[in-house]
Design a protein around this motif. Structure first.
Motif, mmCIF file in Angstrom:
data_model
loop_
_atom_site.group_PDB
_atom_site.id
_atom_site.type_symbol
_atom_site.label_atom_id
_atom_site.label_comp_id
_atom_site.label_asym_id
_atom_site.label_seq_id
_atom_site.Cartn_x
_atom_site.Cartn_y
_atom_site.Cartn_z
ATOM 1 N N LYS A 68 10.161 -5.294 22.236
ATOM 2 C CA LYS A 68 11.493 -5.893 22.177
ATOM 3 C C LYS A 68 12.288 -5.592 20.918
ATOM 4 N N LEU A 69 11.726 -5.904 19.761
ATOM 5 C CA LEU A 69 12.498 -5.857 18.522
ATOM 6 C C LEU A 69 12.250 -4.556 17.762
ATOM 7 N N ARG A 70 13.333 -3.945 17.269
ATOM 8 C CA ARG A 70 13.238 -2.705 16.493
ATOM 9 C C ARG A 70 13.905 -2.898 15.140
ATOM 10 N N LEU A 71 13.281 -2.329 14.117
ATOM 11 C CA LEU A 71 13.884 -2.265 12.794
ATOM 12 C C LEU A 71 13.876 -0.796 12.388
ATOM 13 N N TYR A 72 15.065 -0.265 12.107
ATOM 14 C CA TYR A 72 15.203 1.157 11.783
ATOM 15 C C TYR A 72 15.202 1.371 10.276
ATOM 16 N N CYS A 73 14.575 2.465 9.856
ATOM 17 C CA CYS A 73 14.405 2.761 8.439
ATOM 18 C C CYS A 73 14.612 4.249 8.196
ATOM 19 N N LEU A 74 14.793 4.585 6.925
ATOM 20 C CA LEU A 74 14.721 5.976 6.482
ATOM 21 C C LEU A 74 13.471 6.067 5.618
ATOM 22 N N ARG A 75 12.473 6.785 6.108
ATOM 23 C CA ARG A 75 11.248 6.968 5.333
ATOM 24 C C ARG A 75 11.442 8.224 4.494
ATOM 25 N N ILE A 76 11.787 8.020 3.223
ATOM 26 C CA ILE A 76 12.080 9.132 2.325
ATOM 27 C C ILE A 76 10.775 9.800 1.882
ATOM 28 N N SER A 77 9.769 8.963 1.593
ATOM 29 C CA SER A 77 8.451 9.467 1.177
ATOM 30 C C SER A 77 7.447 8.334 1.358
ATOM 31 N N ASP A 78 6.205 8.591 0.958
ATOM 32 C CA ASP A 78 5.194 7.531 1.004
ATOM 33 C C ASP A 78 5.541 6.396 0.046
ATOM 34 N N GLN A 79 6.429 6.680 -0.911
ATOM 35 C CA GLN A 79 6.737 5.694 -1.945
ATOM 36 C C GLN A 79 8.170 5.163 -1.909
ATOM 37 N N VAL B 190 0.789 -1.237 0.000
ATOM 38 C CA VAL B 190 0.000 0.000 0.000
ATOM 39 C C VAL B 190 0.821 1.287 0.000
ATOM 40 N N GLY B 191 2.061 1.250 0.485
ATOM 41 C CA GLY B 191 2.891 2.461 0.539
ATOM 42 C C GLY B 191 3.476 2.659 1.929
ATOM 43 N N ALA B 192 4.534 3.476 1.994
ATOM 44 C CA ALA B 192 5.261 3.704 3.261
ATOM 45 C C ALA B 192 4.674 4.916 3.983
ATOM 46 N N PHE B 193 3.406 4.807 4.350
ATOM 47 C CA PHE B 193 2.725 5.936 4.983
ATOM 48 C C PHE B 193 3.243 6.183 6.394
ATOM 49 N N GLU B 194 3.173 7.449 6.781
ATOM 50 C CA GLU B 194 3.694 7.882 8.073
ATOM 51 C C GLU B 194 3.125 7.081 9.247
ATOM 52 N N ARG B 195 1.866 6.682 9.146
ATOM 53 C CA ARG B 195 1.216 5.966 10.258
ATOM 54 C C ARG B 195 1.874 4.624 10.583
ATOM 55 N N PHE B 196 2.691 4.084 9.669
ATOM 56 C CA PHE B 196 3.359 2.802 9.904
ATOM 57 C C PHE B 196 4.666 2.948 10.689
ATOM 58 N N PHE B 197 5.051 4.195 11.001
ATOM 59 C CA PHE B 197 6.361 4.439 11.596
ATOM 60 C C PHE B 197 6.288 5.286 12.856
ATOM 61 N N ARG B 198 7.335 5.164 13.636
ATOM 62 C CA ARG B 198 7.514 5.979 14.830
ATOM 63 C C ARG B 198 8.837 6.729 14.638
ATOM 64 N N PRO B 199 8.818 8.066 14.702
ATOM 65 C CA PRO B 199 10.077 8.810 14.548
ATOM 66 C C PRO B 199 11.073 8.378 15.628
ATOM 67 N N GLU B 200 12.330 8.175 15.231
ATOM 68 C CA GLU B 200 13.330 7.683 16.177
ATOM 69 C C GLU B 200 14.556 8.570 16.279
ATOM 70 N N GLY B 201 14.893 9.254 15.207
ATOM 71 C CA GLY B 201 16.129 10.029 15.200
ATOM 72 C C GLY B 201 15.919 11.415 15.784
ATOM 73 N N LYS B 202 16.472 12.405 15.092
ATOM 74 C CA LYS B 202 16.333 13.796 15.505
ATOM 75 C C LYS B 202 15.261 14.459 14.639
ATOM 76 N N MET B 203 14.885 15.658 15.018
ATOM 77 C CA MET B 203 13.832 16.367 14.284
ATOM 78 C C MET B 203 14.166 16.547 12.797
ATOM 79 N N ASN B 204 15.452 16.747 12.483
ATOM 80 C CA ASN B 204 15.818 17.085 11.111
ATOM 81 C C ASN B 204 16.254 15.887 10.257
ATOM 82 N N ASP B 205 16.017 14.662 10.721
ATOM 83 C CA ASP B 205 16.332 13.524 9.854
ATOM 84 C C ASP B 205 15.079 12.689 9.622
ATOM 85 N N ARG B 206 15.229 11.656 8.800
ATOM 86 C CA ARG B 206 14.072 10.851 8.424
ATOM 87 C C ARG B 206 14.142 9.443 9.017
ATOM 88 N N VAL B 207 14.886 9.282 10.108
ATOM 89 C CA VAL B 207 15.020 7.967 10.743
ATOM 90 C C VAL B 207 13.747 7.636 11.510
#
Length: 159
Positions: free
Chosen positions: A86-97, A60-77
């Motif tokens: 327990k388990l975390r997988l870190y990503c860079l959400r560049i856009s919905d696509q 369906v797409g990498a929509f914001e609702r699927f993620f929890r911001p983890e890094g700093k305000m100015n990055d996309r982590v």
């Protein structure tokens, strides 16, 4: 210095999934995560939730609702927002696509900063995010809809 390349994991009309590879390693960070946890019985439920969440994102797409911001305000982590303590997988959400999937691990501390391994994964993604933005500004790569063009064979230098 670490050399980083971007590997395409999956491309659909809705989303492109990429992962980073270090120093010419054929195994991407996401594939290393899978290797590490796919047979871990104690984390199996969390692992399956992460895989299912990624399958949904591909569908369906990498929509914001699927993620929890983890890094700093100015990055996309971000971390995949699954119901897991327990388990975390870190990503860079560049856009919905466009989603760049990194590595992750067992969160045994209150914050990722308190855990050397997790903090390392987040810092690598933060630095890669900066390099990607610079390459985009200078025009050596472009991001159009669900594709990053100019990324094939491009090597980034992480300090």
């Amino acid at each position: 210095m670490k050399e980083v390349t971007l590997k395409t994991l999956e491309q659909t009309d809705n989303v492109s999934l990429y992962s980073i590879c270090f120093d010419g390693n054929a195994l991407s960070e996401y594939e290393a995560f899978v290797q590490k946890f796919k047979d871990d019985a104690t984390l199996n439920i969390d692992y399956k939730k992460i895989i299912l969440a990624l399958e949904k994102i591909v569908a369906v797409g990498a929509f914001e609702r699927f993620f929890r911001p983890e890094g700093k305000m100015n990055d996309r982590v971000a971390a995949l927002s699954i119901d897991s303590r327990k388990l975390r997988l870190y990503c860079l959400r560049i856009s919905d696509q466009i989603l760049i999937v990194g590595n992750g691990g067992l969160k045994s501390t209150r914050t990722y900063e308190e855990n050397t391994e997790l903090s390392g994964y987040v810092m690598d993604l933060q630095e890669f995010d900066k390099l990607l933005a610079e390459a985009q500004k200078e025009g050596s790569i472009t991001i159009e809809k669900n594709v990053i063009t100019g990324i094939e064979g491009k090597v980034f230098q992480l300090s």
